[in-house]
Design a protein around this motif. Structure first.
Motif, mmCIF file in Angstrom:
data_model
loop_
_atom_site.group_PDB
_atom_site.id
_atom_site.type_symbol
_atom_site.label_atom_id
_atom_site.label_comp_id
_atom_site.label_asym_id
_atom_site.label_seq_id
_atom_site.Cartn_x
_atom_site.Cartn_y
_atom_site.Cartn_z
ATOM 1 N N ALA A 217 0.755 -1.186 -0.265
ATOM 2 C CA ALA A 217 0.042 -0.032 -0.016
ATOM 3 C C ALA A 217 0.856 1.083 0.151
ATOM 4 O O ALA A 217 0.538 2.155 -0.820
ATOM 5 N N PRO A 218 1.818 1.436 0.889
ATOM 6 C CA PRO A 218 2.792 2.481 0.849
ATOM 7 C C PRO A 218 3.326 2.900 -0.406
ATOM 8 O O PRO A 218 3.379 3.893 -1.048
ATOM 9 N N THR A 219 3.940 1.778 -0.873
ATOM 10 C CA THR A 219 4.637 1.839 -2.039
ATOM 11 C C THR A 219 3.761 1.954 -3.334
ATOM 12 O O THR A 219 4.213 2.992 -4.167
ATOM 13 N N GLU A 220 2.731 1.485 -3.611
ATOM 14 C CA GLU A 220 2.155 1.792 -4.824
ATOM 15 C C GLU A 220 1.335 3.030 -4.542
ATOM 16 O O GLU A 220 1.205 3.748 -5.680
ATOM 17 N N LEU A 221 0.992 3.832 -3.346
ATOM 18 C CA LEU A 221 0.335 4.996 -3.288
ATOM 19 C C LEU A 221 1.486 6.002 -3.525
ATOM 20 O O LEU A 221 1.036 7.038 -4.065
ATOM 21 N N MET A 222 2.618 5.604 -3.074
ATOM 22 C CA MET A 222 3.823 6.796 -3.154
ATOM 23 C C MET A 222 4.250 6.840 -4.653
ATOM 24 O O MET A 222 4.956 7.800 -4.896
ATOM 25 N N SER A 223 3.853 5.705 -5.418
ATOM 26 C CA SER A 223 4.177 5.791 -6.764
ATOM 27 C C SER A 223 3.051 6.360 -7.892
ATOM 28 O O SER A 223 3.180 6.165 -8.888
ATOM 29 N N SER A 224 2.314 6.908 -7.354
ATOM 30 C CA SER A 224 0.835 7.187 -7.844
ATOM 31 C C SER A 224 0.800 8.756 -7.799
ATOM 32 O O SER A 224 1.500 9.465 -6.991
ATOM 33 N N GLU A 225 -0.381 9.350 -8.279
ATOM 34 C CA GLU A 225 -0.523 10.700 -7.997
ATOM 35 C C GLU A 225 -1.089 11.204 -6.805
ATOM 36 O O GLU A 225 -1.152 12.337 -6.421
ATOM 37 N N LEU A 226 -1.430 9.883 -6.046
ATOM 38 C CA LEU A 226 -1.826 10.467 -4.626
ATOM 39 C C LEU A 226 -0.553 10.419 -3.655
ATOM 40 O O LEU A 226 -0.749 10.484 -2.479
ATOM 41 N N ARG A 227 0.549 10.516 -4.284
ATOM 42 C CA ARG A 227 1.625 10.579 -3.325
ATOM 43 C C ARG A 227 1.713 11.792 -2.520
ATOM 44 O O ARG A 227 2.080 11.577 -1.246
ATOM 45 N N LYS A 228 1.251 12.899 -2.924
ATOM 46 C CA LYS A 228 1.325 14.114 -2.085
ATOM 47 C C LYS A 228 0.294 13.989 -0.656
ATOM 48 O O LYS A 228 0.312 14.753 0.080
ATOM 49 N N ASP A 229 -0.679 12.919 -0.896
ATOM 50 C CA ASP A 229 -1.555 12.674 0.298
ATOM 51 C C ASP A 229 -1.208 11.700 1.265
ATOM 52 O O ASP A 229 -1.870 11.583 2.203
ATOM 53 N N ASN A 230 0.013 11.088 1.221
ATOM 54 C CA ASN A 230 0.510 10.274 2.005
ATOM 55 C C ASN A 230 1.323 10.850 3.396
ATOM 56 O O ASN A 230 2.328 11.751 2.836
ATOM 57 N N ILE A 231 1.176 10.660 4.551
ATOM 58 C CA ILE A 231 1.732 11.308 5.529
ATOM 59 C C ILE A 231 1.761 10.203 6.753
ATOM 60 O O ILE A 231 1.443 9.188 6.546
ATOM 61 N N ASN A 232 2.989 10.451 7.694
ATOM 62 C CA ASN A 232 3.403 9.497 8.420
ATOM 63 C C ASN A 232 3.135 10.278 9.868
ATOM 64 O O ASN A 232 3.770 11.388 10.171
ATOM 65 N N ILE A 233 2.394 9.607 10.612
ATOM 66 C CA ILE A 233 1.887 10.201 12.002
ATOM 67 C C ILE A 233 2.042 8.854 12.910
ATOM 68 O O ILE A 233 1.661 7.673 12.748
ATOM 69 N N GLN A 234 2.748 8.869 14.236
ATOM 70 C CA GLN A 234 2.738 8.027 15.067
ATOM 71 C C GLN A 234 1.540 7.752 15.934
ATOM 72 O O GLN A 234 1.549 8.317 17.063
ATOM 73 N N TYR A 235 0.474 7.274 15.332
ATOM 74 C CA TYR A 235 -0.763 7.206 16.081
ATOM 75 C C TYR A 235 -1.098 6.096 16.627
ATOM 76 O O TYR A 235 -1.984 5.913 17.185
#
Length: 285
Positions: A217-235
């Motif tokens: 999931a992180p790899t495919e989304l980071m390789s797509s146009e949705l890349r800018k929407d991915n964030i890292n939060i320690q929740y």
């Protein structure tokens, strides 16, 4: 007011699962539960305010195996078919929330349209990446079998096939920049739509991965146009043992108190003291 889908993968600790469902029971949430196909007696789960869906189509999920990815897809597709959600929260049956639903909704509503990962990081062909997504991993279905003899034989042949590939310098997926994250994540409607649309291609790509649920999931989304929407939060608070998450007990209290966590895992009914603490904390928050 955000509408959330909670997607739960469960195979044991059904007392914890029942408690989890009750803590998620809110008119803003729909709850989807996948019970491993190996389970013979399905636990009875009830809600008063949430719509609850216990999936009839069940997968025999094996740790480290491709079946984990297929299970996540089954949950995403089941929820996606029922309508639009602001977040699709993938969690295990041994998660528990550390905050009230009001606080959790307030937290995630602030990230509307984002894909929230925990421990998201770019990898550059280190040992773990090469082993898990650049090699052909055979024998993973029974790698963690509860039958010691079966798991021992499977791990022997898995290691042998890995050694052969290393000797012959065989690697796959060489044109992909991989990203790793905790597989428990909160995805947007757009992200789930993208993953479902590209399901066949993604499943083929990760067919021979090991613990591929932490990569795809992180790899495919980071390789797509949705890349800018991915964030890292320690929740999410969890601790990792030799191979998997460790059971939480009172020794974890300080760390859980010191962070702004929404969830923690993995809980066991054996440690009722930490569960009672969680219940009190969630009510206060």
């Amino acid at each position: 007011m955000g509408r959330y889908a909670y997607l739960i993968i469960a195979h044991n600790e059904f007392e914890i699962l029942s408690l989890l469902v009750s803590m998620l029971d809110d008119e803003r949430n729909d709850i989807y539960v996948h019970i491993d196909r190996k389970v013979k007696n399905i636990p009875e789960l009830r809600t008063e305010r949430s719509s609850l869906y216990v999936l009839e189509d069940r997968i025999d999920v094996r740790w480290g195996n491709y079946s984990q990815i297929k299970c996540e897809y089954l949950l995403w597709e089941s929820a996606f078919a029922n309508g639009k959600y602001d977040f699709y929260h993938l969690i295990s049956g041994t998660h528990l929330p550390l905050k009230s639903q009001n606080k959790i909704h307030s937290f995630f509503d602030g990230y509307y349209g984002k894909n929230v990962f925990s421990n998201l990081e770019k990898r550059n062909k280190d040992y773990q990446e090469i082993l898990k997504v650049h090699r052909l991993n055979f024998c993973t279905r029974t790698y963690a079998s509860p039958k010691v003899q079966v798991s021992t034989i499977s791990q022997f042949f898995w290691k042998m096939f890995i050694a052969i590939q290393r000797w012959l310098n065989i690697t796959i997926n060489n044109d992909t920049q991989f990203y790793w994250a905790n597989n428990w994540c909160g995805l947007s409607q757009n992200a789930v739509a993208y993953l479902i649309e590209n399901k066949d291609k993604i499943l083929k790509k990760y067919r021979w991965s090991f613990c591929g649920d932490e990569w795809f999931a992180p790899t495919e989304l980071m390789s797509s146009e949705l890349r800018k929407d991915n964030i890292n939060i320690q929740y999410l608070y969890n601790t990792i043992g030799r191979n998997n998450a460790s059971e939480l007990d009172l020794t974890d209290l300080y760390m859980m108190e010191s962070g702004d966590y929404c969830f923690a895992r993995k809980f066991s009914s054996k440690h009722s003291d930490i569960i009672n603490w969680v219940l009190c904390k969630a009510k206060k928050n």
